[in-house]
Each structure stands twice: as C-alpha cells, then as structure tokens.
Enzyme design. Structure first.
Site, PDB file in Angstrom:
ATOM      1  N   GLY A 199       0.076   6.019  -6.970  1.00 31.52           N
ATOM      2  CA  GLY A 199      -0.867   5.082  -7.575  1.00 31.52           C
ATOM      3  C   GLY A 199      -0.690   4.934  -9.074  1.00 31.52           C
ATOM      4  CB  CYS A 209       3.175   1.777  -6.549  1.00 35.69           C
ATOM      5  SG  CYS A 209       3.186   0.331  -5.473  1.00 35.69           S
ATOM      6  CB  THR A 263      -0.912  -0.005   1.246  1.00 37.70           C
ATOM      7  OG1 THR A 263      -1.948   0.936   1.052  1.00 37.70           O
ATOM      8  CG2 THR A 263      -0.145   0.322   2.503  1.00 37.70           C
ATOM      9  CB  THR A 315      -0.371   2.389  -4.636  1.00 40.02           C
ATOM     10  OG1 THR A 315       0.674   1.963  -3.760  1.00 40.02           O
ATOM     11  CG2 THR A 315      -1.004   3.649  -4.082  1.00 40.02           C
TER      12      THR A 315
END
Length: 174
Positions: free
Chosen positions: A157, A160, A2, A163
C-alpha cells in the site's frame, strides 16, 4: 486493482486484502471486502480484478466446493475447467487466491490452478511488492502468518497507488 496476499506458517493460513476499488485512475471505494470465508468457514478466498466478475467467480467456486464436499483441490480444478471452457466465464477478468488448512492455490481466467512453492501467494497490482515483503519476512523473522500478511499489505500500500491501508484479514488456525 488491489492486493491480495496469502501466507501459510506453522498451523495458520491467512488471506488478506486491501479495500480499494478503482475505476481508471479514480478511487471509487476504500472499504471493499475482497476476502471471504466459504464452505462453513473452512475455506478462505480473495480476489483481484473486476468486482462484479469476482462475485460471479466466488459464487461458482462456492458451488464447486459444495459439489465436491469441501475438497479445495477438486473445486479449484473444476472451476478452472469451467472458466476455460464456458464462453461467458472466459470474459471475466479476475484472479482468485484460495486456501484451506491443507493447500493454497491461485486460480486464473486462463484455466490455470497454481500451487505456490513457498506457502505464499500475492496477486493484484500490488502483488509483486507484497510477495517480496512477505518472502523476506518469512525467511528472516518469526512473525505469524497473520503478522506477515498485514505487514506485506502495508508495504504494498505504501508503493502501489491502487492499494490502500484498509485491510481485511481472514485466518484459519489448524
């Protein structure tokens, strides 16, 4: 994993996180809440790592906050001590980012309590991307802490795969 990011600017501190829960290479859930308010809404906390492990740590941390009457520094140090010495806790795989109106810390499973030097924390798989983005925004814009955290999470986001763009944002204005 995350991405959790915490930004402090002016009279505001924010912790924000994405909502993706992954099991290996599979997305299991997209709307998890990894950021919470603790101790009468005076402390923010976010986690990266194993979800069940993080909930255990949230409970322990909240208990330490109660024992130490909301003293974030003392609660963080005491949780880290327990984490380092308790056989069960040592097996937990998670990181916590915590903040109140006076301080911000990363608490690790190695028993470390790290206070960031630039009022910026980023943990999790997208942490390095979020940290780079937030650092640039802190240095080169007048955006609020909340706006910086949101933009940093969006950038993380985009890069990754662990994410997503479903953000939870908690802030304290002081």
């Amino acid at each position: 994993m995350t991405t959790i990011v915490s930004v402090r600017r002016g009279n505001q501190v924010v912790i924000a996180g994405d909502g993706q829960v992954s099991l290996g290479n599979t997305v299991m859930k997209g709307n998890a809440k990894k950021v919470r308010r603790l101790y009468n809404n005076k402390v923010l906390a976010g986690f990266a790592g194993g979800t069940a492990d993080a909930f255990t740590l949230f409970e322990r941390f909240e208990s330490k906050l109660e024992i130490h009457q909301g003293n974030l520094t003392r609660a963080a140090v005491e949780l880290a001590k327990d984490w380092r010495t308790d056989r069960m806790l040592r097996k937990l795989e998670a990181l916590l980012a915590v903040a109140d109106e006076t301080a911000s810390f990363i608490i690790t499973g190695n028993g470390d309590v790290v206070q960031p030097e630039n009022d910026l924390i980023a943990i999790g798989s997208g942490g390095p991307f979020a940290q780079a983005a937030a650092s640039a925004l802190l240095d080169n814009t007048e955006l609020s802490a909340e706006e910086i955290a949101e933009k940093a999470l969006t950038i993380a986001g985009n890069i990754c795969v662990f994410t997503n763009h479903n953000h939870t944002v908690e802030k304290i204005d002081y």
